[in-house]
Design a protein around this motif. Structure first.
Motif, PDB file in Angstrom:
ATOM      1  N   ASP A  45      30.925 -59.406  -9.216  1.00 47.72           N
ATOM      2  CA  ASP A  45      31.917 -60.308  -8.972  1.00 47.72           C
ATOM      3  C   ASP A  45      31.388 -61.775  -9.374  1.00 47.72           C
ATOM      4  O   ASP A  45      31.966 -62.672  -9.744  1.00 47.72           O
ATOM      5  CB  ASP A  45      32.402 -59.991  -7.563  1.00 47.72           C
ATOM      6  CG  ASP A  45      33.064 -58.871  -7.434  1.00 47.72           C
ATOM      7  OD1 ASP A  45      34.077 -58.592  -8.053  1.00 47.72           O
ATOM      8  OD2 ASP A  45      32.651 -58.181  -6.326  1.00 47.72           O
ATOM      9  N   LEU A  46      30.202 -62.031  -8.889  1.00 48.76           N
ATOM     10  CA  LEU A  46      29.691 -63.052  -9.253  1.00 48.76           C
ATOM     11  C   LEU A  46      28.256 -63.101  -9.884  1.00 48.76           C
ATOM     12  O   LEU A  46      27.310 -62.251  -9.729  1.00 48.76           O
ATOM     13  CB  LEU A  46      29.364 -63.662  -7.662  1.00 48.76           C
ATOM     14  CG  LEU A  46      28.260 -65.377  -7.714  1.00 48.76           C
ATOM     15  CD1 LEU A  46      29.742 -66.081  -8.158  1.00 48.76           C
ATOM     16  CD2 LEU A  46      28.145 -65.423  -6.423  1.00 48.76           C
ATOM     17  N   LEU A  76      28.679 -62.834   1.095  1.00 52.19           N
ATOM     18  CA  LEU A  76      29.545 -62.189   0.018  1.00 52.19           C
ATOM     19  C   LEU A  76      29.437 -60.826  -0.215  1.00 52.19           C
ATOM     20  O   LEU A  76      30.292 -60.064  -0.241  1.00 52.19           O
ATOM     21  CB  LEU A  76      29.096 -63.063  -1.241  1.00 52.19           C
ATOM     22  CG  LEU A  76      29.730 -64.394  -1.374  1.00 52.19           C
ATOM     23  CD1 LEU A  76      29.065 -65.376  -0.745  1.00 52.19           C
ATOM     24  CD2 LEU A  76      29.455 -64.602  -3.001  1.00 52.19           C
ATOM     25  N   ALA A  77      28.012 -60.444  -0.006  1.00 53.58           N
ATOM     26  CA  ALA A  77      27.842 -58.864  -0.194  1.00 53.58           C
ATOM     27  C   ALA A  77      28.424 -58.016   1.045  1.00 53.58           C
ATOM     28  O   ALA A  77      29.073 -57.136   0.884  1.00 53.58           O
ATOM     29  CB  ALA A  77      26.091 -58.612  -0.103  1.00 53.58           C
ATOM     30  N   ARG A  78      28.463 -58.943   2.240  1.00 51.46           N
ATOM     31  CA  ARG A  78      29.047 -58.216   3.358  1.00 51.46           C
ATOM     32  C   ARG A  78      30.525 -58.150   3.354  1.00 51.46           C
ATOM     33  O   ARG A  78      31.306 -57.370   3.740  1.00 51.46           O
ATOM     34  CB  ARG A  78      28.796 -58.906   4.681  1.00 51.46           C
ATOM     35  CG  ARG A  78      27.208 -58.713   5.180  1.00 51.46           C
ATOM     36  CD  ARG A  78      27.097 -58.915   6.670  1.00 51.46           C
ATOM     37  NE  ARG A  78      27.496 -60.392   6.946  1.00 51.46           N
ATOM     38  CZ  ARG A  78      26.586 -61.218   6.914  1.00 51.46           C
ATOM     39  NH1 ARG A  78      25.252 -61.126   6.591  1.00 51.46           N
ATOM     40  NH2 ARG A  78      26.784 -62.649   7.093  1.00 51.46           N
ATOM     41  N   LEU A  94      31.780 -58.306  -2.281  1.00 53.99           N
ATOM     42  CA  LEU A  94      31.447 -58.825  -3.479  1.00 53.99           C
ATOM     43  C   LEU A  94      30.428 -58.217  -3.894  1.00 53.99           C
ATOM     44  O   LEU A  94      29.256 -58.549  -3.338  1.00 53.99           O
ATOM     45  CB  LEU A  94      31.639 -60.283  -3.251  1.00 53.99           C
ATOM     46  CG  LEU A  94      32.936 -61.041  -2.886  1.00 53.99           C
ATOM     47  CD1 LEU A  94      32.989 -62.363  -2.602  1.00 53.99           C
ATOM     48  CD2 LEU A  94      34.112 -60.511  -4.058  1.00 53.99           C
ATOM     49  N   ALA A  95      30.162 -58.045  -5.285  1.00 54.17           N
ATOM     50  CA  ALA A  95      28.890 -57.659  -5.794  1.00 54.17           C
ATOM     51  C   ALA A  95      28.419 -58.915  -6.417  1.00 54.17           C
ATOM     52  O   ALA A  95      28.934 -59.540  -7.585  1.00 54.17           O
ATOM     53  CB  ALA A  95      29.312 -56.340  -6.843  1.00 54.17           C
ATOM     54  N   VAL A  96      27.152 -59.155  -6.016  1.00 49.87           N
ATOM     55  CA  VAL A  96      26.613 -60.422  -6.377  1.00 49.87           C
ATOM     56  C   VAL A  96      25.417 -59.850  -7.612  1.00 49.87           C
ATOM     57  O   VAL A  96      24.470 -59.060  -7.097  1.00 49.87           O
ATOM     58  CB  VAL A  96      25.938 -61.082  -5.476  1.00 49.87           C
ATOM     59  CG1 VAL A  96      25.177 -62.490  -6.107  1.00 49.87           C
ATOM     60  CG2 VAL A  96      27.250 -61.719  -4.491  1.00 49.87           C
ATOM     61  N   GLN A 111      34.351 -69.382  -5.669  1.00 44.78           N
ATOM     62  CA  GLN A 111      34.775 -70.116  -4.315  1.00 44.78           C
ATOM     63  C   GLN A 111      34.092 -69.517  -3.048  1.00 44.78           C
ATOM     64  O   GLN A 111      33.803 -70.260  -2.346  1.00 44.78           O
ATOM     65  CB  GLN A 111      36.229 -70.108  -4.407  1.00 44.78           C
ATOM     66  CG  GLN A 111      36.843 -70.883  -5.258  1.00 44.78           C
ATOM     67  CD  GLN A 111      36.804 -72.574  -5.073  1.00 44.78           C
ATOM     68  OE1 GLN A 111      37.055 -73.028  -3.992  1.00 44.78           O
ATOM     69  NE2 GLN A 111      36.439 -72.996  -6.188  1.00 44.78           N
ATOM     70  N   ALA A 112      34.000 -68.370  -3.022  1.00 45.07           N
ATOM     71  CA  ALA A 112      33.326 -67.631  -1.954  1.00 45.07           C
ATOM     72  C   ALA A 112      31.988 -68.167  -1.820  1.00 45.07           C
ATOM     73  O   ALA A 112      31.369 -68.417  -0.670  1.00 45.07           O
ATOM     74  CB  ALA A 112      33.348 -66.306  -1.921  1.00 45.07           C
TER      75      ALA A 112
END
Ligand code: AMP
Ligand code: MG
Length: 649
Positions: free
Chosen positions: A433-434, A451-453, A456-458, A626-627
């Motif tokens: 995602d990021l 974000l990971a929590r 979202l896959a970073v 944005q996150a």
């Protein structure tokens, strides 16, 4: 056949090494020819224990399923001919027979003309009946009769005997991996036991004086044995049953004893390490004493993985994988997995592939099939495959990569912009995602944690500040973390931004001199004094940074014209500088405060480095960006950064 004779070396070890380098294809062909055909040993397994096993033979159904003609609905068993004229307006009356057919009970009475028998779903169709009408399409009429409002075709709502599986039909083929669905089919046919391939017992041995098992303390100059664990897991993933015999020191007697025992107790032996040039490289010499025909290939034109050694001793495969973990894994998957699966009665692996564009040129050695691990990100028109820049000694590249691409032995490069086929490590691509491409910092993990929590896959790809900027300009990432000092304006980052990129402030990292605590040459001095003292002491060794690093500019300013011992040692990261000083390879260097603190080193602060983000404007509105920006500004992240020794800006 591609064979290259290499010049013989001077000493006996050299002479043993890589006398003949085989192509990947030749090596595999010879290895397989020495091992196959052979029987797949099998055993009977109870259904409950068969999950995940491979069927060793075809399974034929001993019965019809269903075993009798069966009703599919709740309703009435009828003769369809009686109902030919039935409609909504002219229902046909039928007398009810004296029984109700339920599951598990054999019908006693036939259905004669103009009669019907109530039947439950799953009930056996009685003699005389050829169809079932649904209860919804009837209505009671008097005490023992119904009216049917629709015609019925012969066979309506009836499952005929054997319509699911016919007696004698092949139910499952040899080579099928038994999952829950297969177990269900077997149970439906009344089969309680099946012949399965006996798992191939594979002995795993790591070799090297330097190896320590995970969980044990790490001695100086030792490393953890990662091959033992990863090879064993990969064996278990491919139809084998790994038995780990430990890490054996480079001692001929001990190693030979361990190899003989392991081979005697197993169907196959996989060693790692001890195959390249080096004093401890004994395993291949021991193999020559273990049985015929012995070594099939030693040296294969693969990169990574050239030192791979393939042997067959007394009918059993014996393999020495290269020591470097990623080399070990690539050669294992490419050359050993096909053989192991065949021995286990499994079909060849079918790994998923995708096509992706390679954004940078990848140099490759002519004459060797080269594997390059890549991380996938979404570009403007399709997937982009970033080569992971780490060498074959890097184990982390495996978990960060999405897959790998193969460069043909006859190519000396893959040009930038090439379309490549990427073999995935997982069944599907999960595009992150990021995407963060640039200079890595431990502080980054603190910001991306929420974000990971949130699911979202970073993906963070470390290519340095300049590499990150280039990726951002090409639109291949969402943001590029950078810390670039402009010498002329004395400012960080802003002067390096081009159109379409926006600077978002990150945090400050205090740079300074590190030294071992208690070193009187540095304690209590300023950075300028410390460097002067170091230059004055000819026994003092420094560790530098790479050209292009902002920290390097500071070091060069402090040094002036001086080029002390260690100047040309130029690692690319703050952590490498700290490790060099902590382990006594250098007396001083320049790194950042959090890294110095983590290594428990003395630290003289000098100047703050600005670690900021070049955000791709076109991607700024994306949810994940944005996150990230929200997380960056949050009190939680700022507190975590401050706690780790950074100064949130
Ligand atoms: P070798 O082939 O034994 O010369 O090993 C080549 C490199 O791989 C050396 O840096 C070894 O320390 C490393 N290596 C060998 N075996 C292992 C292992 N089991 N786990 C991690 N690294 C290893
Ligand atoms: Mg070794």
């Amino acid at each position: 056949m591609t064979e290259t004779s290499l010049p013989k070396g001077r000493d006996s070890i050299d002479q043993d090494q890589f006398l003949t380098i085989l192509s990947r294809e030749d090596a595999l062909e010879r290895f397989e020819a020495a091992l196959f055909p052979r029987d797949v040993p099998s055993e009977q397994r109870k259904l409950a224990d068969a999950l995940g096993c491979t069927l060793a033979g075809d399974v034929v159904s001993p019965i019809d399923v269903p075993p009798f003609d069966r009703s599919n609905v709740d309703g009435f068993a009828v003769r369809s001919a009686d109902l030919a004229s039935a409609t909504e307006f002219a229902p046909v009356p039928l007398m009810l027979n004296e029984e109700i057919i339920v599951c598990g009970a054999a019908p006693a009475h036939p259905v004669l003309s103009e009669t019907a028998t109530p039947i439950a779903t799953g009930g056996p169709i009685p003699r005389g009946a050829d169809a079932v009408v649904m209860v919804e399409h009837t209505q009671p009429s008097g005490v023992r009769a119904i009216e049917v409002r629709r015609a019925a075709s012969p066979g309506q709502f009836v499952s005929f005997a054997g319509s699911d599986i016919a007696r004698g039909e092949a139910l499952l083929r040899a080579g099928t991996v038994i999952g829950s669905r297969e177990i269900g089919m077997l149970a439906a046919c009344g089969i309680a036991e099946v012949p399965v391939a006996r798992s191939v017992r594979v002995a795993v041995i790591s070799t090297g004086d330097e190896l320590v098992q995970p969980g044990e303390p790490l001695r100086p100059a030792a490393i953890y044995d990662s091959n033992g664990a990863i090879v064993a897991a990969a064996i278990n993933e491919n139809g084998g049953k790994a038995v780990f015999y430990g890490a054996i020191p480079d001692d001929e007697g001990q190693l030979e004893a361990a190899m003989r025992k392991a081979l005697a107790e197993s169907d196959m032996l996989v060693l790692s390490g001890g195959t390249s040039k080096g004093a401890g490289d004994l395993s291949h010499r021991i193999i020559t004493r273990l049985g015929q025909p012995g070594i099939i290939a030693h040296g294969v034109a693969l990169k990574p993985g050239k030192p791979l050694c393939l042997a067959v001793c007394g009918g059993k495969p014996v393999v020495i994988l290269p020591g470097f973990p990623t080399s070990a894994m690539f050669t294992f998957h490419d050359m050993i997995v096909p053989v192991l699966r065949r021995m286990a009665g499994l079909p060849p692996r079918s790994d998923a592939t995708v096509t992706a564009k390679v954004p940078v040129r990848i140099a490759s050695e002519l004459g060797r099939t080269e594997f390059v691990m890549v991380s996938l990100v979404e570009g403007a028109d399709g997937l982009i495959a970033y080569p992971s820049g780490k060498g074959s000694g890097a184990i982390t590249s495996f978990s960060q990569a999405d897959g790998f691409l193969r460069i043909d032995a006859l190519a000396d490069q893959m040009p930038a912009g090439s379309e490549a086929t990427v073999t995935l490590f997982t069944p599907h691509v999960r595009v992150p995602d990021l995407v963060i491409v640039g200079s890595h910092c431990t502080g980054l993990d603190l910001v991306t944690a929420p974000l990971a929590r949130a699911g979202l896959a970073v993906r963070s790809i470390a290519v340095g500040s300049l590499g990150g900027l280039a990726a951002a300009k090409r639109g291949e990432c969402d943001l590029a973390p950078i810390h670039l000092l402009d010498d002329k304006t004395e400012t960080y980052n802003a002067p390096f931004l081009s159109e379409g990129l926006e600077l978002v402030t990150g945090w400050r990292r205090m740079q300074g001199i590190v030294f071992q605590r208690g070193d009187q040459r540095f304690e209590g001095l300023s950075a300028e004094q410390a460097v002067r003292a170091a230059i004055a002491d000819p026994t003092c060794i420094m560790v530098n940074r790479n050209q292009g690093a902002g920290t390097r500019i500071l070091i060069d300013r402090l040094l002036g014209e001086a080029r002390p011992d260690g100047y040309w040692n130029q690692p690319r990261s703050h952590n490498a500088v700290a490790a060099a000083v902590a382990q006594g390879r250098a007396d001083w260097g320049m790194t950042i405060a959090p890294v110095a603190r983590a290594s428990n080193l003395g630290f003289i602060p000098l100047a703050e480095e600005h670690y900021d983000f070049a955000v791709v404007e076109a991607r700024k509105r994306r949810l994940a960006v944005q996150a990230f920006l929200n997380a960056l500004a949050s009190d939680e992240a700022r507190a975590a950064l401050a706690n780790a020794g950074f100064r949130p800006a």
